[in-house]
Write a protein that holds these residues in place. Structure first.
Motif, short mmCIF file in Angstrom:
data_model
loop_
_atom_site.label_atom_id
_atom_site.label_comp_id
_atom_site.label_asym_id
_atom_site.label_seq_id
_atom_site.Cartn_x
_atom_site.Cartn_y
_atom_site.Cartn_z
N ASN A 12 0.86 -1.18 0.00
CA ASN A 12 0.00 0.00 0.00
C ASN A 12 0.90 1.23 0.00
O ASN A 12 1.73 1.39 0.90
CB ASN A 12 -0.91 0.02 1.23
N LYS A 15 -3.21 6.17 0.70
CA LYS A 15 -4.60 5.88 1.05
C LYS A 15 -5.31 7.18 1.37
O LYS A 15 -4.76 8.05 2.06
CB LYS A 15 -4.65 4.93 2.24
N SER A 16 -6.53 7.31 0.86
CA SER A 16 -7.39 8.44 1.21
C SER A 16 -8.71 7.87 1.69
O SER A 16 -8.89 6.65 1.76
CB SER A 16 -7.59 9.36 0.01
N ASN A 20 -7.33 3.67 -2.42
CA ASN A 20 -6.19 2.96 -1.88
C ASN A 20 -5.29 2.63 -3.07
O ASN A 20 -5.69 1.91 -3.98
CB ASN A 20 -6.67 1.68 -1.18
N GLU A 22 -2.02 0.85 -4.61
CA GLU A 22 -1.14 -0.27 -4.33
C GLU A 22 -0.04 -0.36 -5.39
O GLU A 22 -0.26 -0.05 -6.55
CB GLU A 22 -1.92 -1.59 -4.35
N ARG A 42 -12.07 -1.65 -3.48
CA ARG A 42 -12.50 -1.56 -2.09
C ARG A 42 -13.99 -1.83 -2.03
O ARG A 42 -14.72 -1.54 -2.96
CB ARG A 42 -12.21 -0.17 -1.53
#
Length: 186
Positions: A12, A15-16, A20, A22, A42
């Motif tokens: 990762n 992230k917000s 996300n 990756e 997600r």
């Protein structure tokens, strides 16, 4: 037969609240190794609803799209909540965004957008046998509902306010679906 690459590592990197990112390290069957980035999938998926009235109109919504910083004409859509299947989510989103429920739902197709970079998919669901019903949703403002005759699809596709590729694809698929449905009943 094509052999999928081996996933060596997933990291990762950002992230917000909504996204996300990756980094995926892969080894292909020929030994080549590469690192890719993607917006990870997600949640439980999403639905896009194609509501068709009994006289053959499609119900569109006009909503603010922050990605293009403007209002756009599109189809109702939203996330599948935990515990919902695609039809339950489609009926709920239709009630929240367009003020209608559906007694007849049919899954057309699962569609992806930019699958080389995103794991997101949306399930296109046809909604027929509509009835008025409004649920409160999470939208910041009530959406305008626009009825459009499906037999004037080419004019809709040419409209500068109707630009979402998934919605365009869904309407062409629903046109074929309804034609097959009509020929079965003849």
């Amino acid at each position: 037969m094509t052999v999928k690459p081996e996933i060596l590592k997933i990291t990762n990197t950002a992230k917000s609240r909504l996204f996300n990112v990756e980094e995926i390290e892969l080894r292909f069957s020929n030994g080549a190794e590469r690192t890719y980035e993607r917006l990870a999938n997600r949640g439980h998926g999403a639905v896009m609803i194609i509501p068709i009235t009994e006289n053959g109109d499609v119900l569109l919504i006009r909503e603010y799209a922050v990605g293009i910083e403007d209002y756009t004409l599109t189809l109702p859509k939203g996330l599948i909540d935990p515990g919902e299947d695609e039809h339950t989510a489609a009926d709920r989103e239709l009630k929240e965004e367009a003020g209608f429920g559906s007694n007849r739902l049919h899954t057309l197709k699962v569609m992806t957008s930019a699958p080389n970079y995103m794991g997101h998919a949306v399930t296109a669901v046809v909604a027929q046998d509509l009835y008025p019903c409004r649920l409160e949703g999470d939208e910041p403002e009530e959406m305008e509902v626009v009825r459009w005759p499906l037999d004037k699809l080419e004019q809709l596709v040419a409209d500068p306010d109707f630009t979402e590729a998934r919605a365009i694809a869904a309407l062409y698929m629903v046109k074929d679906f309804l034609a097959k449905q009509s020929s079965k009943s003849d």
